[in-house]
Motif scaffolding. Structure first.
Motif, PDB file in Angstrom:
ATOM      1  N   SER B  76      54.026  35.037  42.421  1.00  0.00           N
ATOM      2  CA  SER B  76      52.723  34.474  42.231  1.00  0.00           C
ATOM      3  C   SER B  76      51.637  35.418  42.534  1.00  0.00           C
ATOM      4  O   SER B  76      50.635  35.504  41.651  1.00  0.00           O
ATOM      5  N   ALA B  77      51.720  35.793  43.717  1.00  0.00           N
ATOM      6  CA  ALA B  77      50.720  36.686  44.596  1.00  0.00           C
ATOM      7  C   ALA B  77      50.333  37.894  43.528  1.00  0.00           C
ATOM      8  O   ALA B  77      49.231  38.482  43.260  1.00  0.00           O
ATOM      9  N   ILE B  78      51.491  38.633  43.132  1.00  0.00           N
ATOM     10  CA  ILE B  78      51.450  39.732  42.375  1.00  0.00           C
ATOM     11  C   ILE B  78      51.001  39.528  41.020  1.00  0.00           C
ATOM     12  O   ILE B  78      50.074  40.272  40.733  1.00  0.00           O
ATOM     13  N   VAL B  79      51.284  38.496  40.317  1.00  0.00           N
ATOM     14  CA  VAL B  79      50.523  38.177  39.080  1.00  0.00           C
ATOM     15  C   VAL B  79      49.244  38.021  39.341  1.00  0.00           C
ATOM     16  O   VAL B  79      48.293  38.499  38.295  1.00  0.00           O
ATOM     17  N   GLN B  80      48.770  37.154  40.067  1.00  0.00           N
ATOM     18  CA  GLN B  80      47.051  37.017  40.434  1.00  0.00           C
ATOM     19  C   GLN B  80      46.744  38.275  40.701  1.00  0.00           C
ATOM     20  O   GLN B  80      45.442  38.437  40.238  1.00  0.00           O
ATOM     21  N   ALA B  81      47.058  39.173  41.572  1.00  0.00           N
ATOM     22  CA  ALA B  81      46.476  40.244  42.010  1.00  0.00           C
ATOM     23  C   ALA B  81      46.176  41.318  40.522  1.00  0.00           C
ATOM     24  O   ALA B  81      45.303  41.822  40.463  1.00  0.00           O
ATOM     25  N   GLU B  82      47.593  41.153  39.566  1.00  0.00           N
ATOM     26  CA  GLU B  82      47.239  42.034  38.616  1.00  0.00           C
ATOM     27  C   GLU B  82      46.075  41.506  37.518  1.00  0.00           C
ATOM     28  O   GLU B  82      45.625  42.331  36.910  1.00  0.00           O
ATOM     29  N   ALA B  83      46.161  40.382  37.720  1.00  0.00           N
ATOM     30  CA  ALA B  83      45.030  39.731  36.663  1.00  0.00           C
ATOM     31  C   ALA B  83      43.673  39.944  36.970  1.00  0.00           C
ATOM     32  O   ALA B  83      42.850  40.065  36.104  1.00  0.00           O
ATOM     33  N   THR B  84      43.474  40.144  38.353  1.00  0.00           N
ATOM     34  CA  THR B  84      42.258  40.372  38.813  1.00  0.00           C
ATOM     35  C   THR B  84      41.557  41.770  38.253  1.00  0.00           C
ATOM     36  O   THR B  84      40.371  42.128  38.353  1.00  0.00           O
ATOM     37  N   GLY B  85      42.632  42.945  38.122  1.00  0.00           N
ATOM     38  CA  GLY B  85      42.257  44.118  37.804  1.00  0.00           C
ATOM     39  C   GLY B  85      41.866  44.811  38.887  1.00  0.00           C
ATOM     40  O   GLY B  85      41.448  46.184  38.771  1.00  0.00           O
ATOM     41  N   LEU B  86      42.059  44.259  40.110  1.00  0.00           N
ATOM     42  CA  LEU B  86      41.500  45.022  41.338  1.00  0.00           C
ATOM     43  C   LEU B  86      42.678  46.038  41.984  1.00  0.00           C
ATOM     44  O   LEU B  86      42.288  46.857  42.916  1.00  0.00           O
TER      45      LEU B  86
END
Lengths: 255, 87
Positions: B76-86
């Motif tokens: 979940s954290a990886i998906v969210q991190a990738e979604a930020t584009g950061l």
């Protein structure tokens, strides 16, 4: 028997960490325990379990020494580096386990070390628990010169070819024909490795090959039932197992 | 039981033990004899740097349910991190 010494003259034991020339000529650590006596002594090569060359095995060696054996417990993980036993176990695990060939070479070297001792009686046994039980069967099968072997719940003695790994390429049962050493096996019927069915398979192979063996299986016990430092400990089964260990080694090594 | 279940991969990151922070280079995930858990077996997770020494290690022993929860959190954290584009 355990706790049956005479208070008039109990046997003292000495124990120390030493180094000896292990397999491949490597200087490796060993825990050596022996009774303080000038009488000829049988020897035992004690092969530690998967969690490593740990405090339990030091105490294990001392218990056997107290019953009349010179015991050498080589550090089979010595070449992986040093730290707390669980740190060393982690390193070994990360590298796929200790090589069977390495253990066999260290077992042969420990046998030679015992036979070179000045007050040796000419008899040597080997035993181990868990992976050490498997290794004991392997070493006794491949290294001539042992007079007794005890397998305490060794997982992987019976294994399918697809379960072979680079460190454990051949299951010890494949060497049954070469096992010319009397074998005592002690197992918990609730163990998952070896399962009761795997113990059956090993027993059938020993019978078919006409080997000298004795198996005992305990209800109400699983893996590691003599490990008093864990929740696996089963007092009644453990004490019975100790009596069988002492009786077997006395018959094979002290006569 | 000696399962011999263990997988090791090279990783890049930092971990903290009693000696402070250190770079970790290797992660090993296995399922085998637990050292300190009450259970006979546990997921054994080690973050290590053997260039420093065998004590450069952060270790976890988890039951399977905890392992699954951790896996879901990581995913979940990886998906969210990738979604930020950061990243």
């Amino acid at each position: 028997m355990w706790n049956s010494f005479s208070t008039a003259g109990p046997v003292s034991v000495t124990a120390e960490i030493t180094t000896f020339t292990g397999g491949g000529g490597d200087e490796i650590h060993a825990y050596v325990a022996r009774p303080k006596t000038d009488e000829p002594l049988p020897g035992i090569v004690l092969l530690h379990h998967m969690p490593g060359w740990d405090e339990f095995y030091q105490e294990f060696a001392e218990r056997l020494a107290r019953h009349g054996y010179e015991v050498i417990a080589p550090d089979l993980y010595c070449r992986f580096g040093h730290g707390t036993p669980d740190d060393v176990f982690a390193k070994v695990r990360s590298e796929g386990g200790v090589l069977d060939d390495s253990v066999v070479a260290d077992g042969a070297a420990a046998l030679a070390w015992l036979k070179s001792r000045p007050n040796h009686n000419g008899k040597v046994g080997t035993l181990g628990t868990c992976s050490g039980g498997r290794h004991a069967v392997l070493v006794a099968s491949l290294v001539p010169g042992f007079d007794a072997v005890i397998d305490l719940w060794g997982g992987g003695v019976v294994a399918a070819p697809e379960d072979a790994t680079p460190s454990r390429p051949v299951a010890p049962i494949e060497y049954t024909e070469q096992l010319n050493t009397p074998l005592l096996g002690l197992f918990g019927n609730e163990d998952q490795s070896p399962t009761a069915e795997q113990v059956d398979v090993h027993e059938q192979a020993l019978q078919a090959a006409g080997k000298d063996y004795e198996f005992h299986r305990y209800d109400g016990a699983g893996h590691g039932f003599t490990y008093y430092h864990t929740g696996l400990y089963r007092q009644e089964q453990s004490m019975d197992a100790w009596e069988k260990i002492f009786a077997f080694f006395a018959a094979k090594l002290q006569s | 039981m000696c399962t011999m279940i263990a997988e090791t991969s090279s990783i890049s990151g930092m971990a903290k033990n009693e000696n402070g922070w250190f770079a970790v280079t290797r992660a090993t995930v296995g399922y085998d004899h637990a050292t300190h858990s009450k259970a006979e077996h546990a997921l054994l997770i080690d973050f290590t740097n053997y260039d420093i020494g065998l004590g450069a290690r952060v270790a976890l022993e988890l039951d399977l349910e905890s392992g699954r929860a951790l896996l879901a959190q990581l995913q979940s954290a990886i998906v969210q991190a990738e979604a930020t584009g950061l990243h």
